[in-house]
Design an enzyme around this catalytic site. Structure first.
Site, PDB file in Angstrom:
ATOM      1  N   VAL A  11       0.833  -1.200   0.000  1.00  0.00           N
ATOM      2  CA  VAL A  11       0.000   0.000   0.000  1.00  0.00           C
ATOM      3  C   VAL A  11       0.872   1.256   0.000  1.00  0.00           C
ATOM      4  O   VAL A  11       0.684   2.165  -0.810  1.00  0.00           O
ATOM      5  CB  VAL A  11      -0.962  -0.027   1.217  1.00  0.00           C
ATOM      6  N   ASP A  30      10.671   4.300   5.624  1.00  0.00           N
ATOM      7  CA  ASP A  30      10.581   2.962   6.216  1.00  0.00           C
ATOM      8  C   ASP A  30      11.777   2.812   7.155  1.00  0.00           C
ATOM      9  O   ASP A  30      12.852   3.350   6.888  1.00  0.00           O
ATOM     10  CB  ASP A  30      10.634   1.895   5.110  1.00  0.00           C
ATOM     11  N   THR A 120      -5.052  -1.000   7.162  1.00  0.00           N
ATOM     12  CA  THR A 120      -6.346  -1.553   7.582  1.00  0.00           C
ATOM     13  C   THR A 120      -6.311  -1.723   9.095  1.00  0.00           C
ATOM     14  O   THR A 120      -5.503  -2.495   9.616  1.00  0.00           O
ATOM     15  CB  THR A 120      -6.583  -2.915   6.895  1.00  0.00           C
ATOM     16  N   PHE A 152      -8.139   0.268  -1.070  1.00  0.00           N
ATOM     17  CA  PHE A 152      -8.819  -0.908  -1.609  1.00  0.00           C
ATOM     18  C   PHE A 152      -8.050  -1.545  -2.774  1.00  0.00           C
ATOM     19  O   PHE A 152      -8.610  -2.343  -3.518  1.00  0.00           O
ATOM     20  CB  PHE A 152     -10.233  -0.542  -2.067  1.00  0.00           C
ATOM     21  N   LEU A 153      -6.776  -1.161  -2.957  1.00  0.00           N
ATOM     22  CA  LEU A 153      -6.064  -1.697  -4.127  1.00  0.00           C
ATOM     23  C   LEU A 153      -5.828  -3.195  -4.000  1.00  0.00           C
ATOM     24  O   LEU A 153      -5.715  -3.746  -2.908  1.00  0.00           O
ATOM     25  CB  LEU A 153      -4.746  -0.964  -4.352  1.00  0.00           C
ATOM     26  N   GLU A 155      -3.440  -6.455  -5.143  1.00  0.00           N
ATOM     27  CA  GLU A 155      -2.120  -6.807  -5.653  1.00  0.00           C
ATOM     28  C   GLU A 155      -2.286  -7.287  -7.096  1.00  0.00           C
ATOM     29  O   GLU A 155      -3.271  -7.932  -7.437  1.00  0.00           O
ATOM     30  CB  GLU A 155      -1.489  -7.908  -4.803  1.00  0.00           C
ATOM     31  N   LYS A 208     -13.692  -0.897   5.271  1.00  0.00           N
ATOM     32  CA  LYS A 208     -12.640  -1.721   4.664  1.00  0.00           C
ATOM     33  C   LYS A 208     -12.841  -3.190   5.019  1.00  0.00           C
ATOM     34  O   LYS A 208     -12.788  -4.078   4.155  1.00  0.00           O
ATOM     35  CB  LYS A 208     -11.268  -1.217   5.132  1.00  0.00           C
ATOM     36  N   CYS A 264      -4.441 -10.153   2.738  1.00  0.00           N
ATOM     37  CA  CYS A 264      -5.567  -9.330   3.221  1.00  0.00           C
ATOM     38  C   CYS A 264      -6.786 -10.123   3.661  1.00  0.00           C
ATOM     39  O   CYS A 264      -7.200 -10.018   4.820  1.00  0.00           O
ATOM     40  CB  CYS A 264      -5.971  -8.329   2.138  1.00  0.00           C
ATOM     41  N   ARG A 332       2.267 -15.045   0.309  1.00  0.00           N
ATOM     42  CA  ARG A 332       1.706 -15.090   1.660  1.00  0.00           C
ATOM     43  C   ARG A 332       0.302 -15.712   1.619  1.00  0.00           C
ATOM     44  O   ARG A 332      -0.515 -15.323   0.804  1.00  0.00           O
ATOM     45  CB  ARG A 332       1.632 -13.676   2.260  1.00  0.00           C
TER      46      ARG A 332
HETATM   47  C1  UDX Z   1      -8.029  -7.793  -1.698  1.00  0.00           C
HETATM   48  C2  UDX Z   1      -9.164  -6.832  -2.071  1.00  0.00           C
HETATM   49  O1  UDX Z   1      -9.722  -7.216  -3.337  1.00  0.00           O
HETATM   50  C3  UDX Z   1      -8.646  -5.396  -2.081  1.00  0.00           C
HETATM   51  O2  UDX Z   1      -9.719  -4.502  -2.351  1.00  0.00           O
HETATM   52  C4  UDX Z   1      -8.026  -5.079  -0.722  1.00  0.00           C
HETATM   53  O3  UDX Z   1      -7.480  -3.780  -0.708  1.00  0.00           O
HETATM   54  C5  UDX Z   1      -6.925  -6.087  -0.387  1.00  0.00           C
HETATM   55  O4  UDX Z   1      -7.470  -7.422  -0.446  1.00  0.00           O
HETATM   56  P1  UDX Z   1      -5.955  -8.869  -2.986  1.00  0.00           P
HETATM   57  O5  UDX Z   1      -5.755  -9.688  -1.749  1.00  0.00           O
HETATM   58  O6  UDX Z   1      -4.783  -8.194  -3.596  1.00  0.00           O
HETATM   59  O7  UDX Z   1      -7.060  -7.724  -2.738  1.00  0.00           O
HETATM   60  O8  UDX Z   1      -6.528  -9.859  -4.116  1.00  0.00           O
HETATM   61  P2  UDX Z   1      -7.961 -10.250  -4.700  1.00  0.00           P
HETATM   62  O9  UDX Z   1      -7.963  -9.962  -6.148  1.00  0.00           O
HETATM   63  O10 UDX Z   1      -9.073  -9.672  -3.924  1.00  0.00           O
HETATM   64  O11 UDX Z   1      -7.939 -11.838  -4.518  1.00  0.00           O
HETATM   65  C6  UDX Z   1      -7.860 -12.431  -3.234  1.00  0.00           C
HETATM   66  C7  UDX Z   1      -7.910 -13.923  -3.339  1.00  0.00           C
HETATM   67  O12 UDX Z   1      -9.187 -14.356  -3.774  1.00  0.00           O
HETATM   68  C8  UDX Z   1      -6.912 -14.549  -4.315  1.00  0.00           C
HETATM   69  O13 UDX Z   1      -6.343 -15.685  -3.724  1.00  0.00           O
HETATM   70  C9  UDX Z   1      -7.754 -14.932  -5.497  1.00  0.00           C
HETATM   71  O14 UDX Z   1      -7.231 -16.037  -6.202  1.00  0.00           O
HETATM   72  C10 UDX Z   1      -9.069 -15.291  -4.826  1.00  0.00           C
HETATM   73  N1  UDX Z   1     -10.243 -15.138  -5.702  1.00  0.00           N
HETATM   74  C11 UDX Z   1     -10.581 -13.932  -6.198  1.00  0.00           C
HETATM   75  C12 UDX Z   1     -11.049 -16.255  -5.980  1.00  0.00           C
HETATM   76  O15 UDX Z   1     -10.775 -17.375  -5.514  1.00  0.00           O
HETATM   77  N2  UDX Z   1     -12.141 -16.089  -6.764  1.00  0.00           N
HETATM   78  C13 UDX Z   1     -12.508 -14.891  -7.283  1.00  0.00           C
HETATM   79  O16 UDX Z   1     -13.538 -14.823  -7.984  1.00  0.00           O
HETATM   80  C14 UDX Z   1     -11.701 -13.768  -7.002  1.00  0.00           C
END
Ligand code: UDX
Length: 436
Positions: A11, A30, A120, A152-153, A155, A208, A264, A332
């Site tokens: 973030v 940092d 968060t 809310f970004l 990765e 969040k 997250c 992770r």
């Molecule tokens: C998430 C939130 O989307 C983001 O808004 C917040 O700020 C941080 O946490 P992130 O962890 O980067 O983001 O990834 P995300 O795209 O949400 O996917 C999370 C997990 O869900 C991944 O392991 C992905 O493979 C899984 N996933 C996602 C599914 O199994 N099915 C889906 O339809 C979507």
């Protein structure tokens, strides 16, 4: 505007880079000296599409600086806190790093500064930060302002998410504070005002957790329907199109598979669970979502076991995908890593490939023997009995099918439902998805 960002994790680094791209002067701070030295040599600690180009440009144009000095960082009066809030053993969010930041800031922060929390954090943290400084400066007029601005970004698409946000949540009670937030975000996009949603600090903090928990619930729900589809002979892809075309449901986060991982969702759901318990509520939904997600690996593992119907000890298995999701090297809480740990005890050999996460995966799997990492997905496939797809990288969704035919058992377990079963069947390859 002159901005300081504390923390250079996902973030913090993305926020600093994107604010500098928008024209602000940013100091990224940092306390990890090695990390800051690396960044000053333009070596990024994470892989994130588009980030390196932005950082390189802003750094060379001197709009982005990296520092370990709070004294230097507190020259600026707008300060974002972006440090990590990992899970404690009991699920509670660990605010140790955030508290260290507050203590360091207390030494150098200037009167009139504005502190904005992007980390968060549990509901009540904003109030805690305010009272921390009220106590520290009980005998001094500081006029500090506070704001909660959760991020809310995602990765893998973090830069795009930051520069083209769907909404910016501003938890801030004072009109002056809100005005400063507008000045910070306005240069990113002139129409960004329409995306700013103002609310109380507590509502912003809870938003969040609510957003992440809701998305995770969608995933666990669709995984449950996928398991039922397996039983009754329905197809989860078809069901997804039926669900997704209903605008009340929406078509995103409905991909069944191995379940959610990453830094997250699991952490934030655990923190929400803890928070609900703390307020004597029964966190039934959160509890079920976490349990379903934890059992999804077992469901897939049992599919593999059931297919072979006997011991796996002579099997060499190829894995495509090690990161917790595509377009990142982050492993992770990766479902791929959990499955590898589980299977490694039973199989003869594992041949592993990820486009960018091999290095991180090597570190977390260093205790395992009989595994090997490959730089090419088809080299990993060579002499394997079957293939497991564990991460939904686009690259894996359109493989060279002729090369897949070389799998000794002509067998694929698709943990992310990204391959076309009918096409594979034409080549006599046996396909196992989840619910399809
Ligand atoms: C998430 C939130 O989307 C983001 O808004 C917040 O700020 C941080 O946490 P992130 O962890 O980067 O983001 O990834 P995300 O795209 O949400 O996917 C999370 C997990 O869900 C991944 O392991 C992905 O493979 C899984 N996933 C996602 C599914 O199994 N099915 C889906 O339809 C979507």
């Amino acid at each position: 505007m002159d901005i300081t960002i504390i923390g250079t994790g996902y973030v913090g680094l993305v926020a600093g880079a994107c604010f500098s791209k928008a024209g602000h002067n940013v100091i990224s701070l940092d306390t990890n000296v090695e990390r800051i030295n690396g960044l000053n040599n333009l070596e990024l600690p994470i892989f994130e599409p588009g980030l390196k180009n932005i950082i390189t440009k802003s750094f060379k144009e001197k709009r982005l600086k990296f520092s370990t000095s709070y004294k230097q960082a507190c020259v600026n009066k707008v300060i974002f806190i972006c440090v990590d809030t990992p899970s404690k053993k009991n699920g509670e969010a660990d605010l140790t790093n955030l508290k260290k930041v507050l203590n360091s800031l207390a030494e150098f922060i200037q009167p009139g500064a504005m502190l904005i929390t992007k980390s968060t954090v549990p509901v009540g943290t904003g109030k805690f930060i305010k009272s921390f400084f009220d106590n520290k400066f009980a005998n001094r007029e500081m006029n500090l302002r506070f704001c909660s601005n959760p991020e809310f970004l995602r990765e893998g698409s973090a830069v795009r998410d930051f520069l083209k946000p769907e909404r910016i949540i501003i938890g801030c009670d004072s009109p002056q504070g809100r005005k400063i937030m507008e000045e910070i975000y306005h240069p990113i996009d002139k129409k960004i005002f329409n995306k700013m949603i103002y609310m109380s600090v507590s509502s912003a903090e809870l938003s969040k957790y609510a957003a992440n928990a809701f998305l995770a619930t969608k995933i666990s729900f669709v995984n449950e329907i996928a398991k039922l589809s397996d039983k009754v002979g329905a197809n989860i892809h078809e069901i997804k199109s039926a669900l997704g075309s209903d605008s009340r449901i929406g078509d995103q986060f409905l991909n069944a598979g191995l379940g959610f991982g990453g830094s997250c969702f699991p952490k934030d759901l655990n923190a929400l669970y803890y928070l609900e318990k703390k307020f004597k509520l029964e966190p039934s939904i959160v509890k079920t979502v976490l349990a379903l997600n934890n059992s999804q690996i077992d469901y897939f593992y049992n599919k593999i076991k059931k297919h072979y119907g006997r011991s796996l000890k002579n099997k060499t298995i190829c894995f495509w995908g090690l990161s917790f999701k595509p377009n990142t090297d982050d492993v992770r809480d990766s479902m791929a890593i959990s499955l590898i740990n589980k299977l490694s005890k039973e199989v003869k050999y594992l041949r592993l490939y990820d486009p960018v996460a091999n290095k991180n995966a090597k570190m977390v799997l260093s205790s395992l023997s009989d595994i090997e990492f490959f730089e090419n997905m088809y080299d990993a496939l060579h002499s394997s009995d079957c293939l497991i797809i564990a991460t939904e990288w686009e690259l894996f969704s359109k493989p060279d099918i002729k090369k897949l035919s070389f799998l000794k058992d002509k067998l694929i377990f698709d943990g992310r439902n990204i391959l076309d079963a009918d096409q594979l069947n034409k080549y006599n390859i046996i396909y196992n998805g989840i619910g399809c």
